[in-house]
Write an enzyme that holds these catalytic residues in place. Structure first.
Site, PDB file in Angstrom:
ATOM      1  N   TYR A  55      40.692  40.831  38.687  1.00  0.00           N
ATOM      2  CA  TYR A  55      40.654  41.758  39.814  1.00  0.00           C
ATOM      3  C   TYR A  55      42.060  42.086  40.297  1.00  0.00           C
ATOM      4  CZ  TYR A  55      39.391  43.806  44.308  1.00  0.00           C
ATOM      5  OH  TYR A  55      39.260  44.660  45.377  1.00  0.00           O
TER       6      TYR A  55
ATOM      7  N   SER B 295      43.898  47.115  47.012  1.00  0.00           N
ATOM      8  CA  SER B 295      43.565  45.876  47.713  1.00  0.00           C
ATOM      9  C   SER B 295      44.845  45.092  47.953  1.00  0.00           C
ATOM     10  CB  SER B 295      42.605  45.032  46.871  1.00  0.00           C
ATOM     11  OG  SER B 295      42.418  43.740  47.433  1.00  0.00           O
TER      12      SER B 295
END
Length: 231
Positions: free
Chosen positions: A147, A134
């Site tokens: 995350y 990501s």
């Protein structure tokens, strides 16, 4: 790589990027072993085989790999580590179980899957591993510490791995999508596509572009952003 007849293991196949990537691979003639906890809808195809797997469990991954070899074939040409978990919140209010769940899914899962397929890829002297990370793995963001930490880890793992196995003819690519319209963090995609976000099909198209690169070309990392993001 010409994907016709190639065996692809794809985790997190049930929805979002995984579902879209499976459909794109099938359209290119690939044989897809889709690993997930839930069987996907809309992927009934003679070249698609759903394999139940929880990537958080080393035992489950090994069983899924053995089942794949039995049901699909001994060779593995592509592994796409797509399964992911995103849970948001401030560090001082974050549950330890949620923290562990993200690391088990986003970091330990790709490690288990890579370790399972690498011996076969080395015997073949051919293979391509794609780790879906990501853009959150490139910069820290508030209320996303857990995350971001997992995706930073995936990027570091990918960079180390490509240097480790490139001499064996194995490619490793880390794909870093920006904001994607998926079920991420419990959200439900809208009925109409949000033009300010990437669509799962667009990320899938990028993954196929990387897979179809010439044999002598290694694309080690790709950032994928929406052209005109929301403000």
């Amino acid at each position: 790589m010409d994907l016709t007849g190639k065996i692809v293991i794809l985790t997190g196949v049930s929805k979002g990027i995984g579902h879209a990537t499976a459909a794109a691979l099938l359209a290119k003639g690939a044989i897809v072993a889709g690993w997930g906890r839930t069987a996907p809808d809309g992927l009934a195809h003679e070249r698609f085989q759903f394999i139940e797997c929880d990537v958080r469990s080393e035992v489950s991954v090994q069983e899924a790999y053995e089942n794949t070899r039995r049901e699909v074939g001994q060779e593995v040409h592509v592994l796409i580590n797509n399964a992911g978990e995103g849970i948001m919140g401030p560090v001082d209010g974050f549950g330890a179980d949620d923290w562990r769940t993200m690391f088990d899914t986003n970091v330990h899962g790709p490690f288990y899957c890579c370790r399972a397929v690498l011996p076969q890829m080395k015997r073949q002297q051919l293979g391509h591993i794609i780790n879906v990370a990501s853009l959150a793995g490139t910069v820290g963001n508030e209320n996303m510490a857990g995350y971001c930490a997992t995706k930073f880890a995936v990027r570091g793992f990918s960079e180390s791995l490509f240097k480790e196995v490139r001499a064996d003819g194995i490619k490793v690519t880390c794909v870093n999508p920006g904001s994607v319209e998926t079920y991420f963090n419990g959200a439900t995609p809208g009925a109409a596509p949000n033009p300010r976000k990437l669509q799962p099909e667009e990320v899938a198209a990028t993954i196929l572009h990387v897979l179809e690169s010439p044999p002598g070309v290694l694309i080690s990392e790709v950032d994928v952003r929406p052209l005109q993001p929301g403000k």
